[in-house]
Enzyme design. Structure first.
Site, PDB file in Angstrom:
ATOM      1  CG  ASP A  85       9.340   0.776  -1.158  1.00 52.98           C
ATOM      2  OD1 ASP A  85       9.649  -0.432  -1.260  1.00 52.98           O
ATOM      3  OD2 ASP A  85      10.026   1.594  -0.534  1.00 52.98           O
ATOM      4  CB  THR A  86       6.270   0.774   3.638  1.00 56.42           C
ATOM      5  OG1 THR A  86       4.944   0.636   3.118  1.00 56.42           O
ATOM      6  CG2 THR A  86       6.206   1.423   5.010  1.00 56.42           C
TER       7      THR A  86
END
Length: 211
Positions: A85-86
């Site tokens: 996840d960014t």
């Protein structure tokens, strides 16, 4: 599906699958860059709403953990799941994924002329059927600075369209690259998957997934 001979790990005569918990084309391309082709693409269906007062670092870690858990729970096969996840953060503020032009414009206006942080959490998680696998997680922090953007430059970036679905309303590998003055840290993490850290996690698995 790739031939199982790409993996050296042995699980009762069969090789564990490599599963990417994302349909992101950029994450698939990044894995291919280091010579890996996922056997399965299994996007995680989770609620990605930040909790009240949740800090960006904790949010990125929670999202990656929840994506990995959601996908491993659906697999009965021996497999190793990669989830990531960014998060784009301005201080303690989590910027949204831009799903429409107005959201992307607002993000770019906030980022214009400012330094911000991109946090990417990557998790590798074995399924219960592969009890030799090791669970691991890394959080990578990258600093990115935009030049000051004029209204016409922002509109040109919006017209280019590669902001869609991107955290913070821009893609480092897209048109915004022409306006980014400074990157300190992992460029691949900003794009969606920190390759060095992902490689280290895979090298730590039994049998070796990367040289």
């Amino acid at each position: 599906m790739t031939e199982p001979s790409q993996h050296d790990a042995d699980v009762g005569g069969a090789h564990p699958l490599l599963v990417l918990a994302s349909a992101s084309a950029r994450r698939i391309d990044l894995l291919r860059q280091i010579g890996l082709e996922p056997d399965l693409i299994r996007p995680a269906d989770i609620d990605e709403t930040p909790r009240r007062n949740e800090l960006p670092r904790l949010y990125a870690q929670r999202m990656a953990d929840e994506k990995a858990a959601a996908v491993t729970s659906t697999l009965s096969e021996a497999a190793l799941v990669i989830a990531a996840d960014t998060v784009v953060a301005l201080g303690r503020r989590i910027l949204p994924k831009a799903e429409d032009r107005d959201t992307a414009r607002h993000c770019l206006e906030l980022l214009s002329g400012r330094r911000h942080t991109v946090l990417t959490s990557v998790v590798v998680a074995p399924t219960p059927a592969w009890n030799k696998g090791r669970h691991g997680r890394r959080l990578v922090e990258t600093t990115v600075t935009f030049a000051r953007l004029s209204p016409s430059q922002i509109e040109a970036l919006l017209d280019a369209g590669d902001w869609a679905g991107k955290a913070g309303g821009y893609a480092l590998q897209g048109h915004a690259a022409g306006h980014i003055r400074f990157v300190s840290g992992s460029a691949s993490a900003v794009i969606g998957l920190p390759l060095f850290e992902t490689g280290q996690l895979l090298r730590g698995q039994p049998g070796g997934w990367l040289a």
